[in-house]
Scaffold this motif. Structure first.
Motif, PDB file in Angstrom:
ATOM      1  N   GLY B 225       0.673  -1.216  -0.168  1.00  0.00           N
ATOM      2  CA  GLY B 225      -0.022  -0.044   0.178  1.00  0.00           C
ATOM      3  C   GLY B 225       0.952   1.314  -0.085  1.00  0.00           C
ATOM      4  O   GLY B 225       0.464   2.297   0.591  1.00  0.00           O
ATOM      5  N   LEU B 226       2.087   1.168  -0.916  1.00  0.00           N
ATOM      6  CA  LEU B 226       2.856   2.384  -0.721  1.00  0.00           C
ATOM      7  C   LEU B 226       2.120   3.572  -1.361  1.00  0.00           C
ATOM      8  O   LEU B 226       1.439   3.329  -2.650  1.00  0.00           O
ATOM      9  CB  LEU B 226       3.923   2.038  -1.369  1.00  0.00           C
ATOM     10  CG  LEU B 226       5.448   2.928  -1.404  1.00  0.00           C
ATOM     11  CD1 LEU B 226       5.664   3.020   0.452  1.00  0.00           C
ATOM     12  CD2 LEU B 226       6.442   2.473  -2.122  1.00  0.00           C
ATOM     13  N   GLN B 227       2.102   4.718  -0.710  1.00  0.00           N
ATOM     14  CA  GLN B 227       1.260   5.876  -1.313  1.00  0.00           C
ATOM     15  C   GLN B 227       2.148   7.130  -0.942  1.00  0.00           C
ATOM     16  O   GLN B 227       2.311   7.259   0.078  1.00  0.00           O
ATOM     17  CB  GLN B 227       0.085   5.972  -0.684  1.00  0.00           C
ATOM     18  CG  GLN B 227      -1.001   7.049  -1.009  1.00  0.00           C
ATOM     19  CD  GLN B 227      -2.086   6.833  -0.372  1.00  0.00           C
ATOM     20  OE1 GLN B 227      -2.677   5.667   0.338  1.00  0.00           O
ATOM     21  NE2 GLN B 227      -3.048   7.854  -0.304  1.00  0.00           N
ATOM     22  N   ARG B 228       2.347   8.161  -2.102  1.00  0.00           N
ATOM     23  CA  ARG B 228       3.094   9.262  -1.820  1.00  0.00           C
ATOM     24  C   ARG B 228       1.669  10.283  -1.285  1.00  0.00           C
ATOM     25  O   ARG B 228       0.823  10.338  -1.786  1.00  0.00           O
ATOM     26  CB  ARG B 228       3.563   9.685  -3.163  1.00  0.00           C
ATOM     27  CG  ARG B 228       4.444  11.150  -2.911  1.00  0.00           C
ATOM     28  CD  ARG B 228       4.913  11.602  -4.243  1.00  0.00           C
ATOM     29  NE  ARG B 228       5.777  12.852  -4.141  1.00  0.00           N
ATOM     30  CZ  ARG B 228       5.368  14.003  -4.047  1.00  0.00           C
ATOM     31  NH1 ARG B 228       4.296  14.496  -3.901  1.00  0.00           N
ATOM     32  NH2 ARG B 228       6.242  14.960  -3.763  1.00  0.00           N
ATOM     33  N   TYR B 247      -0.884  14.846   8.922  1.00  0.00           N
ATOM     34  CA  TYR B 247      -0.606  16.124   9.011  1.00  0.00           C
ATOM     35  C   TYR B 247       0.525  16.340   8.249  1.00  0.00           C
ATOM     36  O   TYR B 247       1.644  15.696   9.469  1.00  0.00           O
ATOM     37  CB  TYR B 247      -1.040  16.905  10.412  1.00  0.00           C
ATOM     38  CG  TYR B 247      -2.499  16.903  10.536  1.00  0.00           C
ATOM     39  CD1 TYR B 247      -3.291  17.782  10.243  1.00  0.00           C
ATOM     40  CD2 TYR B 247      -2.908  15.551  11.172  1.00  0.00           C
ATOM     41  CE1 TYR B 247      -4.759  17.739  10.613  1.00  0.00           C
ATOM     42  CE2 TYR B 247      -4.278  15.591  11.627  1.00  0.00           C
ATOM     43  CZ  TYR B 247      -5.213  16.537  11.260  1.00  0.00           C
ATOM     44  OH  TYR B 247      -6.662  16.459  11.528  1.00  0.00           O
ATOM     45  N   VAL B 248       1.133  17.040   7.301  1.00  0.00           N
ATOM     46  CA  VAL B 248       2.352  17.201   6.907  1.00  0.00           C
ATOM     47  C   VAL B 248       2.697  18.755   6.904  1.00  0.00           C
ATOM     48  O   VAL B 248       1.999  19.675   6.191  1.00  0.00           O
ATOM     49  CB  VAL B 248       2.509  16.595   5.670  1.00  0.00           C
ATOM     50  CG1 VAL B 248       3.991  16.824   4.852  1.00  0.00           C
ATOM     51  CG2 VAL B 248       1.878  15.109   5.402  1.00  0.00           C
ATOM     52  N   ALA B 460       3.954   6.410   8.283  1.00  0.00           N
ATOM     53  CA  ALA B 460       4.399   7.175   7.410  1.00  0.00           C
ATOM     54  C   ALA B 460       6.036   7.648   7.542  1.00  0.00           C
ATOM     55  O   ALA B 460       6.571   7.096   8.435  1.00  0.00           O
ATOM     56  CB  ALA B 460       3.947   8.768   7.695  1.00  0.00           C
ATOM     57  N   PHE B 461       6.455   8.028   6.590  1.00  0.00           N
ATOM     58  CA  PHE B 461       8.033   8.027   6.411  1.00  0.00           C
ATOM     59  C   PHE B 461       8.315   9.043   5.206  1.00  0.00           C
ATOM     60  O   PHE B 461       7.762   9.395   4.260  1.00  0.00           O
ATOM     61  CB  PHE B 461       8.654   6.716   6.021  1.00  0.00           C
ATOM     62  CG  PHE B 461       8.488   6.056   4.735  1.00  0.00           C
ATOM     63  CD1 PHE B 461       7.411   5.317   4.556  1.00  0.00           C
ATOM     64  CD2 PHE B 461       9.179   6.327   3.716  1.00  0.00           C
ATOM     65  CE1 PHE B 461       6.981   4.618   3.309  1.00  0.00           C
ATOM     66  CE2 PHE B 461       9.173   5.741   2.311  1.00  0.00           C
ATOM     67  CZ  PHE B 461       7.799   4.837   2.192  1.00  0.00           C
ATOM     68  N   ALA B 466       9.616  13.603   0.043  1.00  0.00           N
ATOM     69  CA  ALA B 466       8.297  13.701   0.245  1.00  0.00           C
ATOM     70  C   ALA B 466       7.933  12.838   1.329  1.00  0.00           C
ATOM     71  O   ALA B 466       8.663  12.026   2.035  1.00  0.00           O
ATOM     72  CB  ALA B 466       7.818  12.920  -1.186  1.00  0.00           C
ATOM     73  N   ILE B 467       6.804  12.799   1.788  1.00  0.00           N
ATOM     74  CA  ILE B 467       5.986  11.880   2.830  1.00  0.00           C
ATOM     75  C   ILE B 467       5.445  10.982   2.267  1.00  0.00           C
ATOM     76  O   ILE B 467       4.348  11.144   1.141  1.00  0.00           O
ATOM     77  CB  ILE B 467       5.181  12.744   3.778  1.00  0.00           C
ATOM     78  CG1 ILE B 467       6.284  13.820   4.506  1.00  0.00           C
ATOM     79  CG2 ILE B 467       4.699  11.866   4.858  1.00  0.00           C
ATOM     80  CD1 ILE B 467       7.210  13.458   5.620  1.00  0.00           C
ATOM     81  N   TRP B 468       5.595   9.523   2.671  1.00  0.00           N
ATOM     82  CA  TRP B 468       4.790   8.347   2.105  1.00  0.00           C
ATOM     83  C   TRP B 468       4.024   7.791   3.549  1.00  0.00           C
ATOM     84  O   TRP B 468       4.453   8.170   4.189  1.00  0.00           O
ATOM     85  CB  TRP B 468       5.835   7.623   1.392  1.00  0.00           C
ATOM     86  CG  TRP B 468       6.422   8.085   0.204  1.00  0.00           C
ATOM     87  CD1 TRP B 468       7.582   9.089   0.187  1.00  0.00           C
ATOM     88  CD2 TRP B 468       6.419   7.887  -1.196  1.00  0.00           C
ATOM     89  NE1 TRP B 468       8.092   9.307  -0.876  1.00  0.00           N
ATOM     90  CE2 TRP B 468       7.318   8.565  -1.761  1.00  0.00           C
ATOM     91  CE3 TRP B 468       5.673   7.041  -1.769  1.00  0.00           C
ATOM     92  CZ2 TRP B 468       7.395   8.506  -3.323  1.00  0.00           C
ATOM     93  CZ3 TRP B 468       6.029   6.897  -3.312  1.00  0.00           C
ATOM     94  CH2 TRP B 468       6.665   7.654  -3.850  1.00  0.00           C
TER      95      TRP B 468
END
Lengths: 183, 687
Positions: B225-228, B247-248, B460-461, B466-468
């Motif tokens: 389920g990897l998602q940007r 929240y980014v 999240a990472f 970017a945050i994924w």
């Protein structure tokens, strides 16, 4: 029961607190727990205990400049303020029914075995102490709970040592008669 | 019945009238703890009242000398005249008196550790003197029990840092005494010894040797389920409590809420430097303000935002403030970065010196733990804190840091909702238990600052600016080993006793142990100060219970024989052995038995030439000493025979570095079966 600090330490800190009010923090750190627990044991309510404890230390701060070492522990002076504050609070707010309620609870405790029973017994005993006349109550709390010397209790209560002994004897006798000889 | 403690004054009251029964009752009542004795005040109340008092004291002080306010005006004049007179006398060279600190006043010695419980093991002991001191005479006059090798560091001539050469021993009452030989720079000696006592934190949870070995390989399909999500800035992302929104904070400080089901909303267009999510939604710091719903606080240099019981709190470079502006804690050095715990009762901060500190916001106690390369992560229940020091992963539990693993190229740490540690590196993602066991690679690739969602399996990472988010099917935590389960069971028993839950503790006893326990009143008296496991072997645990008051401590070793019952473990038998003169010399803290070695850890630094005072009876063993862990190591050529009972014996020949001899001590143990690490259940008790 917490032990009182040595007289030497106490005098030095108190004297310093007189000249440098910030040093009052040291006295607060030293006696806060004792005074809070003493007050709590009388009020049995956290909010009330916090209010009275704040009052005690604020009064002590305001009056420490007038405090004179009479050979009694500084804590005796604090207890005196605490006792007066507690009684003021009782006079102004405490409903009489509370004491009766407590007495009922005290007598109705279930008979548990061994240690559990002993803890229960202690709760009953101290609930009975709270039904005693105020001077007997205070003398017993200061002796049995706070482990103070008779002479210091006398100073706190403004009575003679002989009168304090009599109060303790009468208090203990009354408690024994009420709870019976189960311990 | 509890043992009666005579008080001559009290006895006399009843003896004078011949009331001996009354005397016995009074003795009993005097010895028994008052029901309010254990009442703990709210630490926040204690702290706040102190703050108010000192504020008031300071206000009064700045208003002028106290005597001025007490004297009526005419008397003030008289006092002024007297003061002028005294000044003239002084100018004439006549000594009248001096009321200044630093002359002939008594010397006060204080320490922030005085009477502290759960003191961290890596901790200097700071003493502050009320007058400038002759440093050499103080160093000569300082003694520490248990015997501990230390070095001294002075800040000026009024503050002494006593730095233990090794970590302090766990579960120990330390007493630092400054004897009257210590003098001020004016030559005034202490009038009597100054004594500072404190208690150290319990042993950290047992950890395997830090694994540096290559982790096991990736389970297939663990990551999915990897998602940007959006562009990453300098602030780590935060999750909503339901795990549905991230929240980014973007590169320009833009705060955006991304819903994982799709959609995003810009909350603030720029300048956000910290973000957290509370019961009412996000809180953020931007442009000198912390904003949370309708609340706006002016806060200088906010580093982190948190919540305690739903109320906002903000960590700054100098401390932690509550929403009402009150100071919850002051940092002992300027903070570069900070993290508040999920329950809002702790803060971790990285000081300008590069050292990590943990601060208990209930008491304000600031414990310096040692160097850290970055901040790490609080466990979801706020009981543990994991952080990196280079490639080392350290976990703090109950005030003590322990290295649990070495992971090269570490870029971030987070706790999973199952209590495991997810480690991000420049080459992949590793997962392990909090004690460092079961380390495995769960994904390949570059990962930064992982943040696990509060529930579920998502995290999240950061990667490539970017945050994924991704889903990790973390393998279930292995069920605890039999040895761990045994320890957990015994801990439960003593914890119940410590908390006064006598009937719950009794429920863990077999019938024989029930009978035995009746004769062990001390264990049930509620006088327990602390307990710790001295020896743990399959089916047997030896637990030391320390009781007492003030400086007087006694200790009893309880040997528990454990058996399996249908519902789990049961204590089949219990026996007690009281230690003689506990604390008068080096004391055994822990004994670990393997097939070829018996390792005996002590509370004191030992004289290495005396370790032959520790033996296994009837066995030729070579004794050596590991100073760093205060451990005597007995190596047994040929090994111990599995199942055979041996006796560890300590004699008075063993001495600490102060020359104090150990009290004779014996402890029975069993030779472990080769390769076995798990307890062997004993037969169930009859009846």
């Amino acid at each position: 029961m917490s032990s009182l600090p040595s007289r030497w330490d106490e005098q030095a800190v108190v004297e310093r607190a007189k000249r440098d009010p910030a040093a009052f923090g040291e006295l607060y750190d030293r006696y806060f727990l004792q005074i809070y627990r003493f007050v709590y044991s009388k009020m049995r309510d956290q909010t009330a205990a916090e209010d009275v404890t704040s009052e005690v230390f604020m009064k002590a701060l305001k009056n420490i400049g007038r405090y004179q070492d009479t050979g009694k522990p500084f804590s005796a002076w604090l207890y005196q303020i605490a006792m007066n504050s507690v009684f003021d609070r009782y006079r102004s707010a405490r409903p009489v029914e509370d004491i009766d309620d407590r007495r009922d609870l005290a007598v109705d405790g279930p008979g548990l075995e061994e240690m559990a029973a002993q803890r229960d017994e202690l709760r009953r005993i101290w609930a009975v102490v709270e039904t005693l006349p105020k001077p007997q109550q205070v003398a017993m709390v200061l002796k049995f709970q706070e482990d103070m010397k008779i002479e210091d209790i006398a100073a706190v209560m403004g009575k003679s040592a002989g009168a304090v002994k009599l109060l303790i004897h009468r208090g203990v006798t009354r408690v024994r008669q009420t709870v019976g000889s189960t311990v | 019945m509890m043992s009666a403690r005579p008080d001559p004054e009290l006895d006399a009251i009843f003896e004078e009238v011949g009331d001996l029964e009354g005397r016995e009752f009074a003795r009993w009542l005097h010895a028994a703890p008052h029901p309010a004795a254990g009442v703990e005040p709210d630490p926040r109340f204690r702290y706040e009242l102190r703050r108010k008092l000192l504020q008031e004291a300071s206000r009064r002080s700045s208003a002028g000398p106290w005597y001025r306010r007490l004297l009526p005006s005419p008397m003030r004049l008289a006092a002024s005249a007297a003061l002028v007179g005294l000044l003239l006398l002084a100018l004439a060279g006549i000594a009248v008196f001096s009321n200044r600190e630093g002359s002939n006043q008594q010397v006060l010695v204080q320490s922030p550790l005085a009477n502290s419980k759960l003191v961290a093991l890596a901790q200097p002991i700071t003493l502050t003197f009320s007058q400038p001191m002759d440093t050499a005479s103080v160093e000569e006059a300082v003694s520490i029990e248990p015997a501990t090798k230390v070095t001294y560091r002075w800040q000026g001539d009024t503050q002494l840092q006593i730095v233990p050469e090794n970590q302090l021993a766990p579960n120990v009452r330390y007493q630092v005494t400054v004897k009257p030989g210590a003098k001020t720079t004016n030559g005034v000696p202490l009038q009597k010894p100054a004594v500072i006592a404190f208690w150290t934190a319990p042993t950290p949870p047992p950890t395997a040797a830090p694994p540096t070995v290559a982790p096991t390989q990736t389970p297939a399909g663990a990551l999915s389920g990897l998602q940007r999500v959006g562009p990453a800035g300098q602030v780590p992302p935060v999750w909503s409590p339901d795990g549905g929104t991230v929240y980014v904070v973007g590169p320009g400080g833009q705060l955006t809420a991304y819903t994982l089901s799709g959609g995003s909303q810009v909350i603030v267009s720029s300048g956000v430097s910290a973000v957290a999510v509370g019961p009412q939604g996000p809180a953020y710091a931007a442009n000198g303000e912390v904003v949370y719903g309708e609340e706006k606080l002016q806060v200088a240099q906010p580093l982190a935002i948190g919540f305690q019981g739903g109320s906002l709190e903000v960590a700054t470079t100098q401390g932690v403030e509550a929403a009402d502006g009150s100071q919850l804690a002051s940092f002992s050095e300027t903070a570069q970065d900070a993290q508040l715990s999920p329950d809002g009762e702790w803060v971790a901060y990285l000081g300008a010196s590069g050292n990590l500190h943990l601060v208990d916001l209930r008491s304000g106690q600031d414990s310096q733990l040692g160097p850290a390369s970055a901040l790490g992560a609080w466990s979801p229940d706020s009981s543990r804190y994991a952080y990196p020091d280079g490639s080392a992963v350290e976990v703090v539990s109950q005030g003590t840091a322990a290295q649990v693993a070495t992971v090269p190229q570490l870029t971030g740490i987070t706790w999973t909702s199952q209590g495991q540690l997810l480690l991000a590196t420049q080459t992949g993602l590793d997962l392990m238990e909090a004690d460092g066991s079961g380390l495995m690679v769960v994904a390949q690739g570059s990962f930064q600052t992982p943040i696990w969602a509060p529930s579920g399996q998502q995290f999240a990472f950061g990667r490539s600016g970017a945050i994924w988010v991704a889903t990790l099917k973390a393998p279930a935590s292995p069920s605890p080993s039999p040895a761990a389960a045994q320890n957990q069971f015994v801990s439960q028993f003593f914890s119940d006793l410590e908390n006064g839950q006598v009937s719950e503790a009794r429920a863990l006893l077999g019938s024989q142990a029930q009978q035995a326990l009746s004769g062990l009143g001390q264990l049930l008296s509620g006088a327990m100060l602390r307990y710790y496991v001295v020896l743990s072997q399959p089916g047997t645990e030896v637990v030391r219970v320390v009781s007492g008051q003030g400086s007087s401590e006694t200790a009893t070793d309880y040997t528990l024989n454990l058996v399996h019952s249908s519902g789990g473990w049961l204590i089949g038998g219990i026996s007690a052995h009281q230690l003689t003169d506990f604390g008068s010399g080096p004391e055994v803290l822990h004994v670990a038995v393997s097939q070829s070695q018996v390792r005996v850890s002590y509370d004191s630094d030992l004289n290495p030439t005396t370790v032959s005072g520790v033996t296994v009876q009837g066995i030729q063993a070579q004794a050596s000493y590991d100073a760093a862990t205060r451990t005597v190591i007995l190596t047994i050529p040929g090994g111990l025979t599995p199942g055979q009972t041996y006796t560890l014996a300590v004699t008075g020949a063993l001495q600490d570095i102060s020359g104090r001899s150990a009290e004779p001590y014996q402890l029975a143990f069993v030779g472990p079966s080769s390769g076995a690490g798990s307890p062997t259940p004993s037969p169930s008790p009859t009846g």
